[in-house]
Motif scaffolding. Structure first.
Motif, short mmCIF file in Angstrom:
data_model
loop_
_atom_site.label_atom_id
_atom_site.label_comp_id
_atom_site.label_asym_id
_atom_site.label_seq_id
_atom_site.Cartn_x
_atom_site.Cartn_y
_atom_site.Cartn_z
N UNK A 182 36.64 43.56 55.90
CA UNK A 182 35.81 42.37 55.70
C UNK A 182 35.24 42.21 54.31
N UNK A 183 34.98 43.30 53.61
CA UNK A 183 34.31 43.17 52.30
C UNK A 183 34.96 44.06 51.24
N UNK A 184 36.28 44.17 51.28
CA UNK A 184 36.97 44.96 50.27
C UNK A 184 36.84 44.28 48.91
N UNK A 185 36.88 45.07 47.85
CA UNK A 185 36.72 44.55 46.50
C UNK A 185 37.75 43.48 46.15
N UNK A 186 39.05 43.65 46.48
CA UNK A 186 40.01 42.59 46.18
C UNK A 186 39.64 41.24 46.82
N UNK A 187 39.18 41.28 48.07
CA UNK A 187 38.79 40.03 48.73
C UNK A 187 37.60 39.40 48.02
N UNK A 188 36.62 40.21 47.63
CA UNK A 188 35.45 39.69 46.95
C UNK A 188 35.82 39.07 45.60
N UNK A 189 36.77 39.69 44.91
CA UNK A 189 37.22 39.14 43.62
C UNK A 189 37.91 37.79 43.82
N UNK A 190 38.64 37.65 44.94
CA UNK A 190 39.29 36.38 45.24
C UNK A 190 38.25 35.31 45.55
N UNK A 191 37.27 35.67 46.38
CA UNK A 191 36.23 34.71 46.75
C UNK A 191 35.37 34.32 45.56
N UNK A 192 35.28 35.20 44.57
CA UNK A 192 34.49 34.89 43.37
C UNK A 192 35.05 33.68 42.63
N UNK A 193 36.31 33.36 42.90
CA UNK A 193 36.92 32.21 42.23
C UNK A 193 36.40 30.88 42.77
N UNK A 194 35.77 30.90 43.94
CA UNK A 194 35.29 29.65 44.53
C UNK A 194 33.79 29.61 44.75
N UNK A 195 33.10 30.72 44.50
CA UNK A 195 31.65 30.70 44.71
C UNK A 195 30.93 31.54 43.66
N UNK A 196 29.69 31.17 43.40
CA UNK A 196 28.85 31.88 42.44
C UNK A 196 28.54 33.27 42.96
N UNK A 197 28.21 34.17 42.04
CA UNK A 197 27.96 35.55 42.43
C UNK A 197 26.79 35.68 43.39
#
Length: 321
Positions: free
Chosen positions: A281-296
């Motif tokens: 659910x919260x792996x680093x690769x997924x978070x990096x992908x989601x960072x492309x559409x939302x603010x930190x």
């Protein structure tokens, strides 16, 4: 059936390869061969039949079905659809944007986003054979609760202001597609399921081999005393497992062999499943992908909600199992 896999692994490891059953290498090889054969066999069967189901499901149909429903009902349906649809972190951005364009509330979008990788139907079926149906049921229910509550909190915290171009995306015209199959004959369904199975197997096999390899090494060489120190009495074990899972990336199917090895070594069930949940659910690769559409800020809130929920679930598992 599982006994046949074990007998084959024993025969190949101890009789053909002539490796001592009492040696660490023997334990590693026997575990590796048995799990590779078992998981590949189950994968082929499961993903074929799931392909038949997915023949009737498309992202567009998911969006259309959820529109106009009450939030509570839609969230439950988002959890169910997330569990049976082939979406993972690599498809997070198009899913996220597509759902927003469809006018679906953020609570439902984030519910789906959490549930989809966490409640993986293939992993759940295989997990039954590893931890039993009771622990698997608790795992599924826990994942559903995390997705439901996480979606609600994300919406109530007003994260839309932290999503890039939110108003523009939401007001964009949803383009209709014709991706659904019109020919419902068995031959067409079978062909679709085979293609789908090959595609998913092609994406998973390397993670399965890596996961089985790591699990086998853990099973053969990881010190028993150290593993047992991660038991239910160690309150820090669950948070440590969640933190350790974040930098890693694997499909849940690929991590199950390691889960099995951890349990065989005596690591507590809650600690082990918390590790598995965090990777999904919260792996680093997924978070990096989601960072492309939302603010930190939105990403940090999302990560915190899911991580804390997983920790609480892991601690609960350790108390009751």
């Amino acid at each position: 059936m599982f006994e046949a896999f074990e007998n084959f692994a024993n025969w190949l490891t101890f009789d053909i390869l002539a490796i001592s059953a009492s040696s660490s290498l023997g334990k590693v090889m026997q575990f590796f061969i048995m799990d590779i054969v078992k998981i590949f066999f189950m994968l082929i069967i499961i993903i074929y039949f799931m392909g038949l189901l997915r023949f009737h499901i498309s992202p567009e149909k998911v969006r259309d079905y959820l529109q106009g429903k009450s939030k509570t009902f839609a969230q439950f349906m988002a959890i169910i659809l997330g569990a049976i649809t082939p979406f993972c972190s690599c498809s997070s951005i198009p899913l996220f944007l597509g759902f927003l364009r469809a006018g679906i509330p953020l609570s439902i979008v984030f519910t789906f986003l959490i549930a989809s990788p966490m409640i993986n139907e293939i992993a759940v079926i295989i997990l039954v054979g590893v931890v039993g149906w009771k622990a698997t049921l608790m795992f599924v229910v826990s994942g559903a609760i995390i997705a439901f509550i996480g979606g609600r909190i994300m919406e109530r915290m007003g994260v839309e202001k932290h999503i890039f171009n939110y108003d523009e995306i939401k007001n964009a015209k949803l383009v209709a597609t014709s991706s659904m199959q019109t020919d419902k004959s068995w031959a067409v369904m079978h062909k679709y399921a085979v293609v789908e199975a090959k595609k998913i197997f092609g994406e998973l096999w390397k993670w399965v081999i890596i996961g089985v390899g790591v699990g086998a090494l853990f099973h053969g060489y990881f010190p028993q005393d150290w593993a047992q120190s991660l038991g239910g009495d160690n309150l820090l074990a669950v948070p440590m497992a969640v933190i350790a899972g974040v930098p890693l990336y694997s499909d849940e199917v690929g991590i199950i062999p390691l889960v099995e090895a951890m349990l065989l070594k005596g690591v507590a069930v809650g600690t082990t499943l918390a590790f598995m949940m965090s990777i999904a659910a919260i792996s680093l690769p997924e978070l990096l992908i989601l960072k492309q559409v939302m603010h930190w800020k939105a990403l940090a809130l999302f990560t915190t909600i899911v991580a804390v929920s997983i920790m609480l679930v892991g601690l609960l598992f350790n108390l009751v199992l």
